[in-house]
Structures are given as C-alpha cells and as structure tokens.
Motif scaffolding. Sequence first.
Motif, PDB file in Angstrom:
ATOM      1  N   VAL A   5       0.846  -1.183   0.000  1.00 50.83           N
ATOM      2  CA  VAL A   5       0.000   0.000   0.000  1.00 50.83           C
ATOM      3  C   VAL A   5       0.887   1.240   0.000  1.00 50.83           C
ATOM      4  N   ASN A   6       0.300   2.388  -0.171  1.00 49.65           N
ATOM      5  CA  ASN A   6       1.109   3.602  -0.162  1.00 49.65           C
ATOM      6  C   ASN A   6       1.436   4.002   1.273  1.00 49.65           C
ATOM      7  N   ARG A   7       2.198   5.085   1.424  1.00 52.56           N
ATOM      8  CA  ARG A   7       2.680   5.449   2.759  1.00 52.56           C
ATOM      9  C   ARG A   7       1.547   5.818   3.704  1.00 52.56           C
ATOM     10  N   HIS A   8       0.351   6.088   3.190  1.00 53.23           N
ATOM     11  CA  HIS A   8      -0.793   6.425   4.038  1.00 53.23           C
ATOM     12  C   HIS A   8      -1.613   5.196   4.389  1.00 53.23           C
ATOM     13  N   GLY A   9      -1.262   4.064   3.790  1.00 55.92           N
ATOM     14  CA  GLY A   9      -2.002   2.833   4.068  1.00 55.92           C
ATOM     15  C   GLY A   9      -3.212   2.648   3.173  1.00 55.92           C
ATOM     16  N   PHE A  10      -3.389   3.534   2.186  1.00 58.32           N
ATOM     17  CA  PHE A  10      -4.551   3.417   1.303  1.00 58.32           C
ATOM     18  C   PHE A  10      -4.314   2.348   0.232  1.00 58.32           C
ATOM     19  N   LEU A  11      -5.361   1.618  -0.099  1.00 55.26           N
ATOM     20  CA  LEU A  11      -5.264   0.569  -1.123  1.00 55.26           C
ATOM     21  C   LEU A  11      -5.366   1.217  -2.500  1.00 55.26           C
ATOM     22  N   THR A  12      -4.327   1.931  -2.866  1.00 52.32           N
ATOM     23  CA  THR A  12      -4.340   2.676  -4.133  1.00 52.32           C
ATOM     24  C   THR A  12      -4.483   1.765  -5.346  1.00 52.32           C
ATOM     25  N   GLY A  13      -4.002   0.546  -5.244  1.00 49.69           N
ATOM     26  CA  GLY A  13      -4.056  -0.357  -6.394  1.00 49.69           C
ATOM     27  C   GLY A  13      -5.235  -1.313  -6.352  1.00 49.69           C
ATOM     28  N   GLY A  14      -6.242  -0.938  -5.650  1.00 51.13           N
ATOM     29  CA  GLY A  14      -7.399  -1.820  -5.517  1.00 51.13           C
ATOM     30  C   GLY A  14      -8.026  -2.192  -6.850  1.00 51.13           C
ATOM     31  N   TRP A  15      -8.136  -1.235  -7.750  1.00 48.49           N
ATOM     32  CA  TRP A  15      -8.773  -1.490  -9.042  1.00 48.49           C
ATOM     33  C   TRP A  15      -7.929  -2.391  -9.922  1.00 48.49           C
ATOM     34  N   HIS A  16      -6.658  -2.570  -9.582  1.00 41.24           N
ATOM     35  CA  HIS A  16      -5.797  -3.448 -10.373  1.00 41.24           C
ATOM     36  C   HIS A  16      -6.134  -4.912 -10.116  1.00 41.24           C
ATOM     37  N   PHE A  17      -6.918  -5.163  -9.092  1.00 42.97           N
ATOM     38  CA  PHE A  17      -7.347  -6.530  -8.793  1.00 42.97           C
ATOM     39  C   PHE A  17      -8.732  -6.786  -9.376  1.00 42.97           C
TER      40      PHE A  17
END
Length: 115
Positions: free
Chosen positions: A61-73
């Motif tokens: 995840v990014n440094r904030h803990g957000f699942l930025t790559g969620g749509w990649h799944f």
Amino acid sequence: MSAPPSFADRVYATVARIPRGRVTTFGRIARVCGDPRSARMVGWALAAVVDEQRLPCHRVVNRHGFLTGGWHFGHPDVMRGLLLAEGVPFLEDDQVDLAVCVWEPDDLDDDGPPD
DNA sequence: AACATGACGGTAG
DNA sequence: TCTACCGCCATGT
C-alpha cells in the motif's frame, strides 16, 4: 543469470518476503531496491505482475495505508478481502492500519504486532 | 520526438 | 495539519 537483477526483480523479491498478515509501502520497497526516490517504479513493477507470479502484491500500500491499487485486482473489494482474510486491521474501507501491520523489509519477519 | 499520465515519496509553504 | 510542487522513470498517445 549473468545479467544483474533489474529494479523490478528486486521489487518482486522483496514483495515475496512480506509476511502474511502484514503490509509494506512502496517507499520501503523502493528504498531496499536502492532507489528510494523511484517509488513510482515499484508501482509500475507491481502493475506488471500477473497472478502466475504468486506475489502478495495486495500487501503493498502507499505510505498512508490506502489501497491505491485496488482497481488493479478487478475491484478494490478483492484486495480488501485478501488483507482482511489475513487479519490486517483496517482504519477505513480502503485504508489499513500501518501503525500495526506495517512490515519493514530490513527487519526480521515477526508475526506479532507491537503490544 | 514531445507531452501527459501513473498502484509514490519527500519537502516546502 | 493540509496543500502544492518536484523528482523519478517507463508507457501510451
């Protein structure tokens, strides 16, 4: 393999070391790979990962803990489900508690969060 | 060949 | 504390 490992190869090797139930950030991986400023290349490498790689890319995840790559799944709910199944604590529906489940590649793989 | 974009991070204001 | 800008490098148009 005479040729030296590429930056992406180091990323895959690092991601493969992420313990179950823990997550790490792009910056940590980039730092271990030797280029702390190329955090974007880490994301680019993970985007090229396929299911056959068997890499726990959902633990990144990014440094904030957000699942930025969620749509990649296919959908953020997929990545969220994988992390929830591993016992990763969530602060929000698309944010994990890095303060508890963060994992540093340089540190030994301990499965017990700090009390 | 040049411009814009992207699963980011760090620093400055 | 939050916002804005820059750096990084590969890809697509």
